[in-house]
Design a protein around this motif. Sequence first.
Motif, mmCIF file in Angstrom:
data_model
loop_
_atom_site.group_PDB
_atom_site.id
_atom_site.type_symbol
_atom_site.label_atom_id
_atom_site.label_comp_id
_atom_site.label_asym_id
_atom_site.label_seq_id
_atom_site.Cartn_x
_atom_site.Cartn_y
_atom_site.Cartn_z
ATOM 1 N N LEU A 116 -2.086 -2.910 5.819
ATOM 2 C CA LEU A 116 -2.451 -3.926 4.826
ATOM 3 C C LEU A 116 -3.679 -4.729 5.260
ATOM 4 N N SER A 117 -4.462 -4.146 6.129
ATOM 5 C CA SER A 117 -5.700 -4.795 6.554
ATOM 6 C C SER A 117 -6.817 -4.459 5.576
ATOM 7 N N GLN A 118 -7.595 -5.453 5.205
ATOM 8 C CA GLN A 118 -8.682 -5.219 4.253
ATOM 9 C C GLN A 118 -9.671 -4.187 4.774
ATOM 10 N N GLY A 119 -9.901 -4.209 6.073
ATOM 11 C CA GLY A 119 -10.884 -3.306 6.652
ATOM 12 C C GLY A 119 -10.530 -1.836 6.562
ATOM 13 N N LYS A 120 -9.305 -1.562 6.193
ATOM 14 C CA LYS A 120 -8.874 -0.175 6.081
ATOM 15 C C LYS A 120 -9.323 0.469 4.769
ATOM 16 N N TYR A 121 -9.858 -0.329 3.867
ATOM 17 C CA TYR A 121 -10.196 0.150 2.524
ATOM 18 C C TYR A 121 -11.675 -0.086 2.246
ATOM 19 N N ALA B 213 -8.891 1.347 -2.318
ATOM 20 C CA ALA B 213 -8.608 2.744 -1.981
ATOM 21 C C ALA B 213 -9.455 3.189 -0.800
ATOM 22 N N GLU B 214 -8.967 4.206 -0.135
ATOM 23 C CA GLU B 214 -9.721 4.785 0.971
ATOM 24 C C GLU B 214 -9.292 6.224 1.177
ATOM 25 N N ARG B 215 -10.225 7.066 1.586
ATOM 26 C CA ARG B 215 -9.912 8.453 1.902
ATOM 27 C C ARG B 215 -8.945 8.514 3.062
ATOM 28 N N SER B 216 -8.103 9.508 3.064
ATOM 29 C CA SER B 216 -7.047 9.586 4.072
ATOM 30 C C SER B 216 -7.601 9.721 5.490
ATOM 31 N N ASP B 217 -8.700 10.442 5.657
ATOM 32 C CA ASP B 217 -9.199 10.660 7.002
ATOM 33 C C ASP B 217 -9.678 9.357 7.629
ATOM 34 N N TRP B 218 -10.201 8.438 6.858
ATOM 35 C CA TRP B 218 -10.606 7.132 7.380
ATOM 36 C C TRP B 218 -9.408 6.215 7.520
ATOM 37 N N TRP B 219 -8.520 6.217 6.550
ATOM 38 C CA TRP B 219 -7.372 5.313 6.541
ATOM 39 C C TRP B 219 -6.455 5.562 7.737
ATOM 40 N N ARG B 220 -6.420 6.801 8.196
ATOM 41 C CA ARG B 220 -5.523 7.152 9.300
ATOM 42 C C ARG B 220 -5.884 6.477 10.618
ATOM 43 N N GLN B 221 -7.102 6.001 10.757
ATOM 44 C CA GLN B 221 -7.494 5.412 12.021
ATOM 45 C C GLN B 221 -6.545 4.287 12.385
ATOM 46 N N PRO B 222 -6.016 4.289 13.598
ATOM 47 C CA PRO B 222 -4.917 3.381 13.951
ATOM 48 C C PRO B 222 -5.328 1.963 14.326
ATOM 49 N N SER B 223 -6.604 1.675 14.331
ATOM 50 C CA SER B 223 -7.037 0.374 14.838
ATOM 51 C C SER B 223 -6.676 -0.780 13.911
ATOM 52 N N CYS C 227 0.838 -1.193 0.000
ATOM 53 C CA CYS C 227 0.000 0.000 0.000
ATOM 54 C C CYS C 227 0.871 1.241 0.000
ATOM 55 N N ILE C 228 0.234 2.344 -0.344
ATOM 56 C CA ILE C 228 0.941 3.613 -0.430
ATOM 57 C C ILE C 228 0.013 4.708 0.083
ATOM 58 N N THR C 229 0.596 5.617 0.832
ATOM 59 C CA THR C 229 -0.214 6.697 1.395
ATOM 60 C C THR C 229 -0.476 7.801 0.372
ATOM 61 N N TRP C 230 -1.304 8.754 0.738
ATOM 62 C CA TRP C 230 -1.757 9.786 -0.176
ATOM 63 C C TRP C 230 -0.615 10.632 -0.714
ATOM 64 N N SER C 231 0.391 10.860 0.090
ATOM 65 C CA SER C 231 1.518 11.658 -0.389
ATOM 66 C C SER C 231 2.553 10.812 -1.116
ATOM 67 N N GLY C 232 2.458 9.513 -0.947
ATOM 68 C CA GLY C 232 3.465 8.624 -1.513
ATOM 69 C C GLY C 232 4.698 8.498 -0.640
ATOM 70 N N SER C 233 4.690 9.176 0.500
ATOM 71 C CA SER C 233 5.883 9.168 1.347
ATOM 72 C C SER C 233 6.046 7.878 2.130
ATOM 73 N N SER C 234 4.981 7.128 2.279
ATOM 74 C CA SER C 234 5.050 5.863 3.016
ATOM 75 C C SER C 234 4.501 4.733 2.162
#
Length: 130
Positions: free
Chosen positions: A112-117, A98-108, A50-57
């Motif tokens: 690479l968890s399916q539930g994050k998307y 894909a997922e919006r950054s504000d939801w993806w950021r949730q730390p739970s 996976c890759i974050t919105w900025s591509g930095s991670s």
Amino acid sequence: QVQVVESGGGLVQAGGSLRLSCTASGLAFDDSAWGWFRQAPGKGREGVSCITWSGSSTFYTDSVKGRFTISRDNAKTTVYLLMNDLKPEDTAMYYCAAERSDWWRQPSLGPLSQGKYGYWGQGTQVTVSS
């Protein structure tokens, strides 16, 4: 309505390469995290990269580290998964998510968890022959 579309799968010999592409409509591309998952016959779906919105991670599952590279081109609103040195065990249906950054950021959940998307494509088949 968000639509995610993958492309680039195919049949390749072991040791070969493929590049998967993914794009989406209805989603702010540069404010979204993107992931690649795969599901082999008879197995569960696993997170590949996976890759974050900025591509930095970026994140990779251990079995593909050093062989696969995820990247994004915000100008083309496309995410890529370059797969080198493919092995028969890489054979699977590959899904882009894909997922919006504000939801993806949730730390739970891990990156690479399916539930994050929340947005998923239909998949593209990758078959690696020995």
